[in-house]
Design an enzyme around this catalytic site. Structure first.
Site, PDB file in Angstrom:
ATOM      1  N   HIS A 222      39.007 -22.328  46.723  1.00 35.65           N
ATOM      2  CA  HIS A 222      38.091 -23.396  46.355  1.00 35.65           C
ATOM      3  C   HIS A 222      36.633 -22.959  46.498  1.00 35.65           C
ATOM      4  CE1 HIS A 222      36.624 -27.750  46.866  1.00 35.65           C
ATOM      5  NE2 HIS A 222      37.232 -27.724  45.705  1.00 35.65           N
ATOM      6  N   LYS A 224      32.955 -21.243  45.837  1.00 32.73           N
ATOM      7  CA  LYS A 224      32.041 -21.048  44.709  1.00 32.73           C
ATOM      8  C   LYS A 224      30.897 -20.161  45.185  1.00 32.73           C
ATOM      9  CE  LYS A 224      33.876 -25.354  43.957  1.00 32.73           C
ATOM     10  NZ  LYS A 224      34.503 -26.206  44.977  1.00 32.73           N
ATOM     11  N   ASP A 229      22.785  -8.771  42.283  1.00 37.17           N
ATOM     12  CA  ASP A 229      22.015  -7.609  42.752  1.00 37.17           C
ATOM     13  C   ASP A 229      21.789  -7.600  44.256  1.00 37.17           C
ATOM     14  OD1 ASP A 229      21.840  -6.732  40.133  1.00 37.17           O
ATOM     15  OD2 ASP A 229      19.879  -7.666  39.789  1.00 37.17           O
ATOM     16  N   HIS A 398      30.140 -35.462  44.328  1.00 40.48           N
ATOM     17  CA  HIS A 398      30.993 -34.317  44.650  1.00 40.48           C
ATOM     18  C   HIS A 398      30.384 -33.448  45.753  1.00 40.48           C
ATOM     19  CE1 HIS A 398      33.169 -30.430  43.522  1.00 40.48           C
ATOM     20  NE2 HIS A 398      34.151 -31.294  43.603  1.00 40.48           N
ATOM     21  N   LYS A 400      29.251 -31.856  49.271  1.00 38.57           N
ATOM     22  CA  LYS A 400      29.882 -31.657  50.579  1.00 38.57           C
ATOM     23  C   LYS A 400      28.766 -31.286  51.557  1.00 38.57           C
ATOM     24  CE  LYS A 400      32.824 -29.842  47.234  1.00 38.57           C
ATOM     25  NZ  LYS A 400      33.647 -30.950  46.953  1.00 38.57           N
ATOM     26  N   ASP A 405      20.489 -34.984  62.774  1.00 42.13           N
ATOM     27  CA  ASP A 405      19.209 -35.117  63.483  1.00 42.13           C
ATOM     28  C   ASP A 405      18.030 -34.453  62.766  1.00 42.13           C
ATOM     29  OD1 ASP A 405      20.605 -36.499  65.384  1.00 42.13           O
ATOM     30  OD2 ASP A 405      20.629 -34.893  66.873  1.00 42.13           O
TER      31      ASP A 405
END
Length: 480
Positions: A222, A224, A229, A398, A400, A405
């Site tokens: 899952h 990404k 470079d 979507h 996450k 604080d």
């Protein structure tokens, strides 16, 4: 005894044997064990097939091996940082970070997540902006491009990126693309072959050994990641597809969070990509200094933390819990799915009961109905503890993201659910920087303006039908 009696008896014996295997050998947690026993009890034959595909563990298998890893000096760097933290000699650029040394000690000790303090981080909450920036970086690539995405589509966005990759490969740039076989199951083979003919190296993660039969379909990469470079890295929630630009009528505007990182943290993202690539490909990437020639860009503290079903510890979840435990003022969470296990749910509940301002934001549109109903069940528990729950109304949420604080945060690929913690291969950036946390906080507050608050009064007005769906989905939540 008739043939049917023998078949039924055989199924019964087989079911009992499988149940004993689940209980005594697999050593799952109690809730997952009971969930699978329910499946076997009510659908004995189909249940076995489901368990074979979705219930088998892969913990303990050597999924990721890299013989040249020692050349990177990863272990040496980790040990040096651990010793410096233990004897209070670690050179923090910002003294306030010392309050969180136990958090990055946790990741260092259990995940080899080297702590870097010379990074510059840009936040994206819009797909058009994120991919415009990434495509510009791709156009300027001169040595190598490494892409890892759960979903790769051959739609307009996918074709644009493929066009850039094809051109760069023809110019002599090393281009590697890794995608998850399950997440990208609809990918067009001709689309991939055109890139391969141009010199792009492409692999899929956990492809079936037998066509159409994949016993590892439940374990998905899952992650990404994009590394260009060794100078720039991208990490977050956006996959490659038109829906992530808000072009899908079902979801509408796609609200996600992604990061562009420049600095030494890119080297840690590179290591993660190479480990994943070498698992999937027969053409291993061997150690080369040019993959690790990073640029020092700023002063943001970053740890790149990964987890998966091959790990001894649920590292990202443990990091979330540690962050929440450190909260004195607030914990703000955005997640498309909220199906915490008992440990994380208890941590959030205790924080709310202790006076910490706990806010959780979830989408108003389910892309997976059972997961959505289970989510609604769990947020109800938090409402009773005094937490605030917001339903995002401006499309599909979507992101996450966790902010604590206004000082530390986490952005990555891991949802607040059992699948992300135990079944998926995930990667998150844990961020130690007040300015960055405040920018994420501002984005969260902006999202509140286009959300509705789920109050206890509204929650109690749910219909009997919805409550039944939530209860059933919650029973299945350990295996969703």
């Amino acid at each position: 005894m008739g043939i049917w009696s023998m078949i039924v008896g055989g199924i019964l014996i087989f079911n009992i044997a499988l149940a004993l295997t689940i209980i005594f050998l697999e050593r799952k947690d109690a809730t997952a064990t009971w969930a699978w026993l329910m499946v076997l009890m009510f659908v004995p034959v189909a249940g076995f097939i489901l368990y074979l595909i979705f219930g088998r563990r892969i913990s303990g298998e050597r999924i990721f091996t890299w013989d040249t890893k020692s050349k990177l000096g990863v272990k040496k760097a980790v040990q040096e940082q651990l010793r410096a933290i233990e004897d209070n000699s670690f050179p923090f650029k910002h003294q306030g970070l010392s309050a969180y040394k136990d958090l990055f000690y946790l990741h260092l000790h259990n995940n080899d997540a080297i702590f870097t303090q010379n990074n510059k981080v840009r936040i994206f909450t819009d797909g058009e902006e994120k991919f415009a920036a990434m495509m510009e970086d791709l156009e300027h690539a001169y040595d190598h491009i490494h892409l890892l995405y759960y979903i790769l589509r051959h739609d307009q966005l996918g074709k644009k990126i493929a066009g850039i990759l094809t051109r760069k490969a023809r110019q002599g740039v090393e281009v590697r693309v890794l995608f998850d076989d399950m997440g990208s199951r609809g990918i067009n083979k001709k689309f991939l072959n055109r890139m391969r003919k141009a010199g792009v190296q492409i692999e899929s993660f956990f492809p079936p050994k037998i066509p159409k039969i994949n016993l590892k379909i439940n374990y998905r990469n899952h992650r990404k990641l994009a590394i260009i470079d060794a100078k720039v890295g991208y990490i977050g929630g956006f996959n490659i597809g038109d829906e992530y630009l808000g072009h899908n009528k079902r979801f509408g505007y796609w609200r996600d969070t992604h990061l562009r990182i420049c600095g030494d943290a890119v080297a840690n993202m590179q290591t993660r990509f190479i480990l994943d690539w070498n698992q999937a490909s027969r053409n291993d990437i061997l150690y080369d200094d040019r993959y690790y020639t990073t640029e020092r860009c700023g002063d943001v503290g970053v740890q790149i933390v990964s987890s998966g079903p091959d790990s001894d510890w649920e590292q990202i979840k443990n990091g979330y819990i540690k962050m929440i435990m450190s909260a004195k003022e607030y914990v703000y969470i955005q997640t498309p799915y909220f199906i915490p296990d008992d440990s994380l749910q208890d941590t959030l509940r205790i924080a709310a009961l202790s006076g910490v301002d706990v806010k959780v934001m979830i989408p108003n549109k389910p892309d997976h109905p059972f997961v959505y109903w289970a989510t609604m069940s769990y947020v109800g528990d938090l409402l009773n503890a005094g937490a605030e729950v917001y339903i995002y109304q401006n499309g599909f949420l979507h992101a996450k993201t966790i902010i604590v604080d206004g000082k530390i945060a986490s952005v990555g690929t891991a949802n607040i659910d059992v699948r992300s913690f135990r079944l998926n291969f995930e990667v998150n950036a844990f961020l130690y920087d007040q300015g960055l946390a405040e920018r994420l906080l501002a984005a969260f507050k902006g999202d509140i303006a286009v959300s509705t608050q789920m109050t206890r009064k509204l929650y109690r007005k749910r219909s009997i039908g919805i409550r039944l769906k939530e209860s059933f989905s919650r029973l299945l939540s350990p295996i969703l």
